[in-house]
Scaffold this motif. Structure first.
Motif: not given
Ligand code: S3P
Length: 171
Positions: A62-88
């Motif tokens: 969750k911390e990692t997603v929050r950090k990466l989500a602020t980047l620009e011009n990026s393709v972000i591949a997530t782990g399959g369980g990222v949807v378990l937390d709607p805040e992600n």
């Protein structure tokens, strides 16, 4: 600011490979949440699960997603369980087109049968495990802007389809 592309979806759906192709084709940066976590902790994901447990991993994810989500011009591949937390998903949606990749359970099974890097699928009865976790998560994956079944297409074709969808969105 160029909008990111976030790839979500079940293990073995092709997020990392397709994400790398997309990033290359679109001249964007590529980041993978699992790789970022592994690099930061100098520990592979199965070892993190074994030593610290899944809830700890989910917090780090969750911390990692929050950090990466602020980047620009990026393709972000997530782990399959990222949807378990709607805040992600909420964090990613702020600045990303969300693309959900899927594949038929048998195809996922074939792709992952020799894999040892997915702790949730370790051990016997791979297809049963895949079907069980898929059933638990099916609804949660329904949060994307675009859905693509990668079962019968090459990673290059999948990337092309995503690029076409994205172009249609911005025109
Ligand atoms: C997980 C998926 C994995 C990794 C971890 C947990 C999951 O990532 O984050 O093993 O819960 O679906 P991939 O989807 O890249 O395999």
């Amino acid at each position: 600011m160029k909008k990111n592309i976030a790839l979500i979806g079940f293990m073995g759906a092709g997020k990392t490979l397709i994400g790398q192709i997309l990033a290359q084709r679109l001249q964007m940066d590529f980041l993978d949440t699992d790789t970022v976590i592994e690099k930061e902790l100098q520990t592979p994901v199965p070892q993190i699960f074994a030593e610290k447990g899944e809830p700890w991993f989910r917090q780090k994810e969750k911390e990692t997603v929050r950090k990466l989500a602020t980047l620009e011009n990026s393709v972000i591949a997530t782990g399959g369980g990222v949807v378990l937390d709607p805040e992600n998903i909420g964090a990613l949606r702020e600045n990303a087109l969300i693309v959900c990749l899927s594949a038929r359970p048998e195809v996922i099974c074939e792709r992952l049968k020799k894999d040892t890097g997915r702790p949730l699928l370790a051990g016997e009865d791979l297809l049963i495990k895949i079907n069980t976790i898929l059933a638990e998560r099916r609804e949660k994956y329904r949060c994307a802007d675009f859905y693509l079944d990668t079962s019968g297409v090459t990673p290059q074709e999948a990337a092309e389809e995503i690029i076409r969808f994205r172009q249609g969105r911005s025109s």
